[in-house]
Design a protein around this motif. Structure first.
Motif, PDB file in Angstrom:
ATOM      1  N   ASP A   5      23.482  15.981  -8.234  1.00  0.00           N
ATOM      2  CA  ASP A   5      22.265  16.660  -8.071  1.00  0.00           C
ATOM      3  C   ASP A   5      20.974  16.168  -7.574  1.00  0.00           C
ATOM      4  O   ASP A   5      19.792  16.501  -7.819  1.00  0.00           O
ATOM      5  CB  ASP A   5      21.988  17.711  -9.014  1.00  0.00           C
ATOM      6  CG  ASP A   5      21.716  17.114 -10.446  1.00  0.00           C
ATOM      7  OD1 ASP A   5      22.259  15.939 -10.294  1.00  0.00           O
ATOM      8  OD2 ASP A   5      21.277  17.864 -11.183  1.00  0.00           O
ATOM      9  N   TYR A   6      21.148  14.797  -7.409  1.00  0.00           N
ATOM     10  CA  TYR A   6      19.805  13.749  -7.010  1.00  0.00           C
ATOM     11  C   TYR A   6      18.996  14.608  -5.908  1.00  0.00           C
ATOM     12  O   TYR A   6      19.590  14.900  -5.056  1.00  0.00           O
ATOM     13  CB  TYR A   6      20.370  12.372  -6.799  1.00  0.00           C
ATOM     14  CG  TYR A   6      19.194  11.493  -6.940  1.00  0.00           C
ATOM     15  CD1 TYR A   6      19.002  10.925  -8.286  1.00  0.00           C
ATOM     16  CD2 TYR A   6      18.185  11.145  -5.983  1.00  0.00           C
ATOM     17  CE1 TYR A   6      17.768  10.066  -8.467  1.00  0.00           C
ATOM     18  CE2 TYR A   6      16.939  10.145  -6.451  1.00  0.00           C
ATOM     19  CZ  TYR A   6      17.030   9.698  -7.712  1.00  0.00           C
ATOM     20  OH  TYR A   6      16.011   9.004  -7.722  1.00  0.00           O
ATOM     21  N   PRO A   7      17.829  14.516  -6.405  1.00  0.00           N
ATOM     22  CA  PRO A   7      16.734  15.319  -5.147  1.00  0.00           C
ATOM     23  C   PRO A   7      16.982  14.535  -3.829  1.00  0.00           C
ATOM     24  O   PRO A   7      17.037  13.322  -3.805  1.00  0.00           O
ATOM     25  CB  PRO A   7      15.641  15.236  -5.732  1.00  0.00           C
ATOM     26  CG  PRO A   7      15.642  14.818  -7.187  1.00  0.00           C
ATOM     27  CD  PRO A   7      16.894  14.158  -7.261  1.00  0.00           C
ATOM     28  N   GLN A   8      17.015  15.370  -2.733  1.00  0.00           N
ATOM     29  CA  GLN A   8      17.027  14.787  -1.242  1.00  0.00           C
ATOM     30  C   GLN A   8      15.594  14.620  -0.666  1.00  0.00           C
ATOM     31  O   GLN A   8      15.632  14.229   0.171  1.00  0.00           O
ATOM     32  CB  GLN A   8      18.074  15.628  -0.655  1.00  0.00           C
ATOM     33  CG  GLN A   8      19.605  15.400  -1.360  1.00  0.00           C
ATOM     34  CD  GLN A   8      20.067  13.897  -1.331  1.00  0.00           C
ATOM     35  OE1 GLN A   8      19.855  13.174  -0.064  1.00  0.00           O
ATOM     36  NE2 GLN A   8      20.514  13.483  -2.379  1.00  0.00           N
ATOM     37  N   ALA A   9      14.848  15.680  -0.942  1.00  0.00           N
ATOM     38  CA  ALA A   9      13.561  15.648  -0.244  1.00  0.00           C
ATOM     39  C   ALA A   9      12.678  14.393  -0.733  1.00  0.00           C
ATOM     40  O   ALA A   9      12.712  14.248  -1.865  1.00  0.00           O
ATOM     41  CB  ALA A   9      12.938  16.817  -0.785  1.00  0.00           C
ATOM     42  N   TYR A  10      11.781  14.009   0.433  1.00  0.00           N
ATOM     43  CA  TYR A  10      11.015  12.809  -0.069  1.00  0.00           C
ATOM     44  C   TYR A  10      10.165  12.722  -1.201  1.00  0.00           C
ATOM     45  O   TYR A  10      10.229  11.681  -1.968  1.00  0.00           O
ATOM     46  CB  TYR A  10      10.165  12.536   1.381  1.00  0.00           C
ATOM     47  CG  TYR A  10       9.312  11.357   1.296  1.00  0.00           C
ATOM     48  CD1 TYR A  10      10.158   9.794   1.134  1.00  0.00           C
ATOM     49  CD2 TYR A  10       7.959  11.264   1.020  1.00  0.00           C
ATOM     50  CE1 TYR A  10       9.270   8.676   0.908  1.00  0.00           C
ATOM     51  CE2 TYR A  10       7.278  10.239   1.091  1.00  0.00           C
ATOM     52  CZ  TYR A  10       8.070   8.898   0.826  1.00  0.00           C
ATOM     53  OH  TYR A  10       7.168   7.456   0.814  1.00  0.00           O
ATOM     54  N   LEU A  11       9.247  13.776  -1.080  1.00  0.00           N
ATOM     55  CA  LEU A  11       8.321  13.831  -2.347  1.00  0.00           C
ATOM     56  C   LEU A  11       9.057  13.838  -3.698  1.00  0.00           C
ATOM     57  O   LEU A  11       8.714  13.469  -4.698  1.00  0.00           O
ATOM     58  CB  LEU A  11       7.290  15.066  -2.135  1.00  0.00           C
ATOM     59  CG  LEU A  11       6.224  14.801  -1.141  1.00  0.00           C
ATOM     60  CD1 LEU A  11       5.371  16.072  -1.081  1.00  0.00           C
ATOM     61  CD2 LEU A  11       5.578  13.410  -1.254  1.00  0.00           C
ATOM     62  N   ALA A  12      10.201  14.920  -3.633  1.00  0.00           N
ATOM     63  CA  ALA A  12      10.985  14.806  -4.962  1.00  0.00           C
ATOM     64  C   ALA A  12      11.703  13.575  -5.438  1.00  0.00           C
ATOM     65  O   ALA A  12      11.726  13.186  -6.673  1.00  0.00           O
ATOM     66  CB  ALA A  12      12.258  15.911  -4.848  1.00  0.00           C
ATOM     67  N   GLN A  13      11.966  12.586  -4.248  1.00  0.00           N
ATOM     68  CA  GLN A  13      12.458  11.425  -4.790  1.00  0.00           C
ATOM     69  C   GLN A  13      11.514  10.438  -5.253  1.00  0.00           C
ATOM     70  O   GLN A  13      11.684   9.506  -6.254  1.00  0.00           O
ATOM     71  CB  GLN A  13      13.176  10.911  -3.562  1.00  0.00           C
ATOM     72  CG  GLN A  13      14.522  11.577  -3.091  1.00  0.00           C
ATOM     73  CD  GLN A  13      15.335  10.598  -2.095  1.00  0.00           C
ATOM     74  OE1 GLN A  13      14.783   9.773  -1.469  1.00  0.00           O
ATOM     75  NE2 GLN A  13      16.640  11.140  -1.882  1.00  0.00           N
ATOM     76  N   LEU A  14      10.342  10.630  -4.916  1.00  0.00           N
ATOM     77  CA  LEU A  14       9.097   9.762  -5.433  1.00  0.00           C
ATOM     78  C   LEU A  14       8.844  10.067  -6.970  1.00  0.00           C
ATOM     79  O   LEU A  14       8.407   9.254  -7.676  1.00  0.00           O
ATOM     80  CB  LEU A  14       7.767   9.963  -4.481  1.00  0.00           C
ATOM     81  CG  LEU A  14       8.003   9.310  -3.020  1.00  0.00           C
ATOM     82  CD1 LEU A  14       6.520   9.548  -2.323  1.00  0.00           C
ATOM     83  CD2 LEU A  14       8.352   8.135  -3.080  1.00  0.00           C
ATOM     84  N   ARG A  15       9.022  11.409  -7.065  1.00  0.00           N
ATOM     85  CA  ARG A  15       8.752  12.173  -8.537  1.00  0.00           C
ATOM     86  C   ARG A  15       9.855  11.655  -9.704  1.00  0.00           C
ATOM     87  O   ARG A  15       9.792  11.425 -10.624  1.00  0.00           O
ATOM     88  CB  ARG A  15       8.518  13.416  -8.389  1.00  0.00           C
ATOM     89  CG  ARG A  15       7.249  13.894  -8.044  1.00  0.00           C
ATOM     90  CD  ARG A  15       7.078  15.133  -8.115  1.00  0.00           C
ATOM     91  NE  ARG A  15       7.894  16.200  -7.615  1.00  0.00           N
ATOM     92  CZ  ARG A  15       8.083  16.788  -6.658  1.00  0.00           C
ATOM     93  NH1 ARG A  15       7.107  16.604  -5.647  1.00  0.00           N
ATOM     94  NH2 ARG A  15       8.976  17.858  -6.385  1.00  0.00           N
ATOM     95  N   GLU A  16      11.234  11.673  -8.859  1.00  0.00           N
ATOM     96  CA  GLU A  16      12.313  11.519  -9.772  1.00  0.00           C
ATOM     97  C   GLU A  16      12.284  10.723 -10.741  1.00  0.00           C
ATOM     98  O   GLU A  16      12.911  10.640 -11.936  1.00  0.00           O
ATOM     99  CB  GLU A  16      13.490  11.407  -9.041  1.00  0.00           C
ATOM    100  CG  GLU A  16      14.776  11.616  -9.630  1.00  0.00           C
ATOM    101  CD  GLU A  16      15.118  13.070 -10.462  1.00  0.00           C
ATOM    102  OE1 GLU A  16      15.758  13.026 -11.332  1.00  0.00           O
ATOM    103  OE2 GLU A  16      14.335  13.755 -10.095  1.00  0.00           O
ATOM    104  N   PRO A  17      11.979   9.358 -10.478  1.00  0.00           N
ATOM    105  CA  PRO A  17      11.884   8.174 -11.590  1.00  0.00           C
ATOM    106  C   PRO A  17      11.051   8.420 -12.809  1.00  0.00           C
ATOM    107  O   PRO A  17      11.233   7.996 -13.766  1.00  0.00           O
ATOM    108  CB  PRO A  17      11.436   7.027 -10.829  1.00  0.00           C
ATOM    109  CG  PRO A  17      11.719   7.103  -9.405  1.00  0.00           C
ATOM    110  CD  PRO A  17      11.626   8.756  -9.139  1.00  0.00           C
ATOM    111  N   TRP A  18       9.996   9.349 -12.644  1.00  0.00           N
ATOM    112  CA  TRP A  18       9.127   9.660 -13.801  1.00  0.00           C
ATOM    113  C   TRP A  18       9.476  10.882 -14.524  1.00  0.00           C
ATOM    114  O   TRP A  18       8.742  11.304 -15.255  1.00  0.00           O
ATOM    115  CB  TRP A  18       7.737   9.678 -13.206  1.00  0.00           C
ATOM    116  CG  TRP A  18       7.501   8.805 -11.923  1.00  0.00           C
ATOM    117  CD1 TRP A  18       7.209   8.903 -10.874  1.00  0.00           C
ATOM    118  CD2 TRP A  18       7.513   7.361 -12.265  1.00  0.00           C
ATOM    119  NE1 TRP A  18       7.221   7.592 -10.145  1.00  0.00           N
ATOM    120  CE2 TRP A  18       7.176   6.773 -10.908  1.00  0.00           C
ATOM    121  CE3 TRP A  18       7.637   6.605 -13.578  1.00  0.00           C
ATOM    122  CZ2 TRP A  18       6.717   5.301 -10.733  1.00  0.00           C
ATOM    123  CZ3 TRP A  18       7.449   5.045 -13.289  1.00  0.00           C
ATOM    124  CH2 TRP A  18       7.157   4.716 -11.836  1.00  0.00           C
TER     125      TRP A  18
END
Length: 293
Positions: free
Chosen positions: A257-270
């Motif tokens: 279910d890892y996010p696929q949208a750009y901004l969501a991917q930038l947030r995901e590590p945090w």
């Protein structure tokens, strides 16, 4: 075409870049032509036809490419400023032919980038940043540029800081950045390239694809960007000639279910993502690994 593709692509574009070294702005259209050729060959001779089917990630990939390439250009442009902040060593062999200077820069940068990459699969914090790159479920040319910008910065520092201490000239740094982009296209391209014994020398797609296996730590292999030599020294080299990758072997097995949208991917590590049970090894892959052992 399948046999000649990788060596002609690699040496052809780097030779062209060397010829244009005095006119660095021409490297941008040269890189664009490399991307176009890579994408064209993905459709003409695909490794996996299914991997050519887009999943609506075009805008995201373009954002990653633009941001990360701009970071690369900014890093190259800041070299004179950084050089003033570092002790002057004058150790760089400026009297060497430009091609040999580029080769030296590639070898040194490759070792640093490989070690950061290796650490990114050992450190939970670094992995959270690096996971953006592994979230793709199909391999294609732009995968190499799909990185979290913080991780991109860490890899860049790992690869270039030793070179800056040695006094790397801007001209060579520009050619190095171009060479890295060419290599990333070859590592991740969905082209059915047949590299034979060159797999011992260059970490092109037939070598690197195994690094993107989604089955737990099975993909903790083949970390090198340019040269598999580093994986031999690290004990992480893997080659499975008897295993044909399945269409759905790529990705992060415990984060489908890892996010696929750009901004969501930038947030995901945090943010705290919920890991699921790891994906089970397919029987054919389990057998191939057992035979290798």
């Amino acid at each position: 075409m399948r046999i000649l593709y990788a060596p002609l692509f690699f040496f052809g574009f780097i030779a062209a870049a060397l010829a244009l070294a005095t006119r660095p702005l021409w490297l941008l259209p040269l890189l664009a032509s490399a991307v176009l050729l890579s994408f064209t060959c993905e459709w003409l001779i695909p490794y996996k036809t299914a991997w050519n089917q887009t999943q609506g990630e075009g805008r995201r990939d373009l954002c990653h490419a633009l941001v990360n390439e701009c970071l690369t250009l900014s890093s190259v442009a800041s070299i004179p400023l950084l050089a003033n902040c570092l002790p002057a060593t004058d150790l760089w062999p400026v009297h060497w032919p430009l091609a040999l200077q580029l080769l030296l820069a590639i070898v040194v940068a490759d070792l640093g980038i490989t070690l950061v990459h290796y650490a990114s699969h050992r450190s939970p914090l670094l992995w959270r940043l690096h996971a953006v790159h592994h979230s793709v479920t199909r391999l294609y040319g732009f995968n190499g540029l799909l990185k979290h910008p913080v991780h991109q910065l860490l890899e860049t520092l790992g690869g270039t800081l030793p070179l800056l201490v040695l006094g790397l000239p801007v001209e060579v740094a520009t050619l190095l950045a171009f060479s890295v982009s060419i290599q990333l296209l070859l590592q991740h391209g969905n082209v059915d390239m047949r590299i034979g014994g060159l797999r011992h020398v260059f970490a092109w797609a037939p070598v690197h694809r195994l690094h993107h296996l989604k089955y737990g730590t099975t993909g903790d292999v083949n970390f090198a960007l340019f040269f598999p030599l580093w994986d031999r020294l690290l004990g992480t080299v893997l080659y499975l000639p008897g295993y044909a990758l399945a269409d759905d072997d790529m990705g992060i097995g415990d984060r489908p279910d890892y996010p696929q949208a750009y901004l969501a991917q930038l947030r995901e590590p945090w943010v705290s993502g919920d890991a699921q049970p790891p994906a089970l090894l397919p029987a054919a892959l389990r057998q191939a690994l057992a035979e290798r052992a």
